[in-house]
Every structure is written in C-alpha cells, then in structure tokens.
Design a protein around this motif. Structure first.
Motif, PDB file in Angstrom:
ATOM      1  N   TYR A  48      27.934 -42.951  13.194  1.00  0.00           N
ATOM      2  CA  TYR A  48      26.775 -43.612  12.606  1.00  0.00           C
ATOM      3  C   TYR A  48      25.876 -42.562  11.946  1.00  0.00           C
ATOM      4  CZ  TYR A  48      27.949 -47.952  15.049  1.00  0.00           C
ATOM      5  OH  TYR A  48      28.580 -49.089  15.489  1.00  0.00           O
ATOM      6  N   ARG A  49      25.381 -42.858  10.761  1.00  0.00           N
ATOM      7  CA  ARG A  49      24.555 -41.896  10.020  1.00  0.00           C
ATOM      8  C   ARG A  49      23.145 -41.764  10.596  1.00  0.00           C
ATOM      9  NH1 ARG A  49      24.726 -44.027   4.044  1.00  0.00           N
ATOM     10  NH2 ARG A  49      24.276 -45.935   5.217  1.00  0.00           N
ATOM     11  N   GLY A  50      22.632 -42.842  11.156  1.00  0.00           N
ATOM     12  CA  GLY A  50      21.286 -42.805  11.711  1.00  0.00           C
ATOM     13  C   GLY A  50      20.211 -43.183  10.721  1.00  0.00           C
ATOM     14  N   SER A  51      20.567 -43.447   9.483  1.00  0.00           N
ATOM     15  CA  SER A  51      19.589 -43.846   8.471  1.00  0.00           C
ATOM     16  C   SER A  51      19.579 -45.366   8.333  1.00  0.00           C
ATOM     17  CB  SER A  51      19.912 -43.193   7.125  1.00  0.00           C
ATOM     18  OG  SER A  51      21.218 -43.562   6.701  1.00  0.00           O
ATOM     19  N   GLY A  52      18.569 -45.872   7.656  1.00  0.00           N
ATOM     20  CA  GLY A  52      18.477 -47.317   7.453  1.00  0.00           C
ATOM     21  C   GLY A  52      17.972 -48.016   8.697  1.00  0.00           C
ATOM     22  N   SER A  53      18.223 -49.324   8.747  1.00  0.00           N
ATOM     23  CA  SER A  53      17.768 -50.110   9.897  1.00  0.00           C
ATOM     24  C   SER A  53      18.588 -49.750  11.134  1.00  0.00           C
ATOM     25  CB  SER A  53      17.898 -51.602   9.598  1.00  0.00           C
ATOM     26  OG  SER A  53      19.238 -51.935   9.283  1.00  0.00           O
ATOM     27  N   SER A  55      20.985 -49.791  14.238  1.00  0.00           N
ATOM     28  CA  SER A  55      22.285 -50.433  14.454  1.00  0.00           C
ATOM     29  C   SER A  55      22.414 -50.858  15.916  1.00  0.00           C
ATOM     30  CB  SER A  55      23.415 -49.459  14.101  1.00  0.00           C
ATOM     31  OG  SER A  55      23.309 -48.998  12.781  1.00  0.00           O
TER      32      SER A  55
END
Length: 453
Positions: A48-53, A55
C-alpha cells in the motif's frame, strides 16, 4: 389473559451496542480473527502506498474473505451484504462495510501472498499439535471453471465460421460499392457490419493460433515419448538378438486435430468428464490431506483430465514444505495415479507409496476378505513390493484410510460449503483461489479440532 413479550422496534440502545457481546465466545469468527492476527501480513501491508484516502487493513479484508470461504459465501457482493446482515461478519469487519469491488480487488491482488499464508497456517497447526505428516492421501476433483462449455470452440468449427465470415465480408463489400446506386434497408450500416465481422475474424484467428500452439507443444511431447519408446524397443531387440513382438508404436501426427478446442471465456480451462458421464468446462484440483486431522498440506490445479502425471509434482510440493512440519512416510492414492514411474518417484522422494493398480470391487467376495497374502517375492522391485504390501492385512488396513482422508474433504468443500465453481479465471488465479479455499478449510478444521475455545 395471554402474556406476550412486548414488541418494540423503536427504542434505541442506551449505550452503543458491542459486537463482542452479541457473538458467542466459542465461534469460528473469533478463531478466524485470532489466527489472522497471529499471521505476518507485512507482505500485504507494504504494497500500500499510504497516500489518498485511508484503506481497509488487509487483516480485516482477509478475515472477511477467509470466513466467507469457510462458511460457503464466495461472491464479493454477498460478502459485502453479509457485513450488514450477519453478526459474525460484522464482528470480523469491525462494523465496517467494504464494498464488493474492494473485496474482489483484494482477493485478486493478493493471491501470491495467500499461498505463503497457507504454509503459515500449517505451521500454526503444527504448533497447536494438530498436524502430523505421517500417512497422507492424494486425490483430485473436477471443479467447474468460470466459463460455459458452450463457449468452447473447436479448430474445425472455427475454420467453418471463418469461411462464412469471409464470404459475408465479400458480400458486404460488394453492397458498399453499389450503395450509391441502390437504396439500403432501414437500419443497415455497412461500415458497422464490416467492423463487427472483422473483429470476429480477428478473434477467430487468435483462437486458431492458440490451438495450433497447443498442438505444437503436444506434438513435441509425443515425439519425445515416441523416440524413447523406439529406443527402448531397439535396446530390447539388441539384447535378445531378435525382433520384439507386438506392433511398434505409431508416430505422432503433427498439427491440430479437428476436435481440439479452446474456450473463449477462460482459455486455460478444459472440457473434462464429470460425475454422471457428462462433460463440462473444468479444472482438475489436487490436494494432499493428512490422515486423522484431515488438514490439506499441499495443493495444485492442473489442466490434465486424469491424475497420471500428478504424483511427481505433488511429491515435490510436499518436499518444499518447511522442515518443521516433518516428512510423510506413506502416500495413499487411487488407481488413477498408478504407474511404474510414479512409484519410483515416491521412493526417490523417500515416501512409501500405496497406490492401487486397478479399480477395487465395491463388494468383494467373502473368501477374499480372509484369504492370506501370497509369499513376498524374492528381490522385488518397487512396484512388486508395493503390490504385495497391498495384499497384506496391514496394507489393506492402511490403504482403506484413503477413502476417509481426502474424499471427505472434497465432499465437504463441494457439497456442504457449496464450492463447485471457481470465481476467478486463468490457471494462475484459479490456483490462488484453490489455495484460499483449502486454507479456509484448514482454519475451519482446526477450530473443530480444538476441544474448547
């Protein structure tokens, strides 16, 4: 005067409700959560990138999927609905409601990691004293592919359709040349009709090319077998000084056969015989099950309709398991796995095989039940020694365990849980889903083996 409990659907809770209070203390959902919380999911979380909304955590989604497969809920839409309707699913999902797209994407995305978790669950079962690799049973079962057999296309029929489409394209081209001189029927668009047929021709050409590639691979295998048989025949003739009896093996025929097929929906699946004498679009799912605990320790999914060539790869998968799980000493399999090469492969791997050489009668004669085994042959080969052992009382008792080792597992998975068709398509994804199914079975079985939880 009758006395009934009051029906009140409007009064709200004084305090927020707790899923923990609503779920019994001994429940499979609690065990699934505890098992997954004890697994190392770093391979999933790191992706998981960790950016955005924010998860959903992989532990939550994996718990929902595993509990679904363990209780017969496989559809991502039904899993989403269950997070609203079921207390157990609400408990696992921590009162969250991941949508079906999220669940389906998670299942497809992490199939390789689920294969690693399959082994970690086995290590947990070993630590809990539930798993012992002593006597194991190998068997296979046909499971429907996510494709209809009516979507299968034979090489011969593809050629006929191709000729028909080419004739229609020529006719439409001629109509286009006369379009300025004659009125066309209402709703007829020659460019659209031509584009539709050209697209179908391209798909047919692709399908025929894949069938031809499969035929080439088959010819190379058959050619290698043919050369080996001819070399063995020549060596035998040289040793005896005379021509061997019987007809020599026929050389393989190059090129695709008219009946060679490919499925346009799932090209990796194959037409296979199923129970009742019918044929359907299937995969052949393999599983190695331990006697006693009935835990699945190795799996595979193949395209072969029979099991003759599955001993060696499955023995290799068992050998690849961590040494902490131990090593098996006896492998049980039915007559579909019998061959001299398979018996030798088991001995090479250090496993004693008990493979039936032919189908056994369901109701043997009473005299045969009490007949003494024939004397052991002198200096027997691996096959002769195995066949003699199958005739001994100890061998008969041991081989009888096969009927209640892998077969009940398949029966429960298919008839009780209802897993009769793969949800994913393609051989690699189907193998991953079979790992998920058997891992869920193992967790469910471990829960049943615990005296009190």
């Amino acid at each position: 005067m009758r006395n009934f409990r009051q029906i009140d659907r409007d009064t709200s809770f004084l305090l927020p409700p707790s899923m923990d209070e609503w779920l019994p203390q001994r429940h499979l959902a609690r065990f699934v959560v505890d098992v997954i919380d004890g697994l190392d999911l770093s391979a999933m979380t790191r992706s998981y990138r960790g950016s955005g909304s924010a998860s959903y955590h992989p532990a939550l989604l994996l718990g929902v999927v595993v509990y679904g497969y363990a209780t017969g809920v496989f559809s991502s839409r039904k899993l989403e609905r269950a997070t609203y309707d079921s207390v157990a699913f609400r408990f696992i999902a921590a009162n969250e409601h991941p949508d079906h797209d999220t669940i389906a994407a998670f299942r497809r995305r992490f199939l390789p990691q689920i294969e690693e978790l399959f082994v970690k669950v086995l290590l947990l079962a070993r630590e809990m004293g539930m798993l012992k690799l002593g006597t194991i049973g190998l068997d296979g079962t046909k499971i429907h592919a996510n494709a209809s057999r009516h979507s299968a296309l034979s090489y011969e029929h593809a050629g006929k359709i191709e000729m028909q489409l080419k004739a229609e394209v020529a006719e439409l081209t001629a109509m286009a040349e006369k379009a300025d001189q004659a009125d066309l029927a209402d709703g007829l668009s020659i460019p659209e009709e031509l584009a539709r047929r050209e697209e179908r021709l391209a798909r047919l050409a692709e399908a025929r090319a894949k069938i031809e590639a499969r035929a080439k691979e088959r010819f190379e295998r058959e050619q290698a077998d043919y050369r080996a048989k001819m070399a063995a025949r020549a060596a035998k003739a040289k040793a005896k000084g005379k021509k061997p009896g019987g007809k020599p093996p026929a050389p393989p025929v190059e090129g695709p056969r008219p009946t060679d097929q490919i499925n346009l929906t799932d090209e990796d699946s194959r037409i296979m015989p199923v129970a009742g004498g019918a044929f359907d679009q299937c995969y052949n799912a393999q599983a190695v099950v331990t006697a006693g605990s009935m835990l699945v320790v190795a799996t595979d999914v193949v395209q072969a309709t029979n099991d003759k060539e599955q001993i060696e790869p499955m023995v290799g998968r068992i050998a690849a398991l961590p040494q902490l799980l131990g090593t098996p000493d006896t492998l049980l399999a039915d007559s579909g796995y019998f061959s001299q090469a398979n018996v030798a492969a088991c001995h090479t791997a250090g496993v004693e095989p008990l493979i039936a050489a032919g189908r056994q009668r369901h109701y043997p004669a009473v005299s045969g039940l009490f007949a003494e085994a024939s004397p052991a042959p002198e200096n027997p080969g691996h096959v002769q020694a195995m066949l003699h052992r199958l005739q001994t009382p100890e061998g008969k008792k041991l081989y009888a365990m096969r009927k209640y080792t892998p077969e009940p597992v398949f029966g429960i998975i298919k008839s009780v849980l209802g897993f009769r068709q793969f949800s994913l398509r393609g051989l690699d994804k189907v193998r991953g889903e079979w790992n998920l199914v058997t891992m869920a079975w193992n967790i469910k079985r471990m829960f049943a083996l615990i005296p009190a939880y």
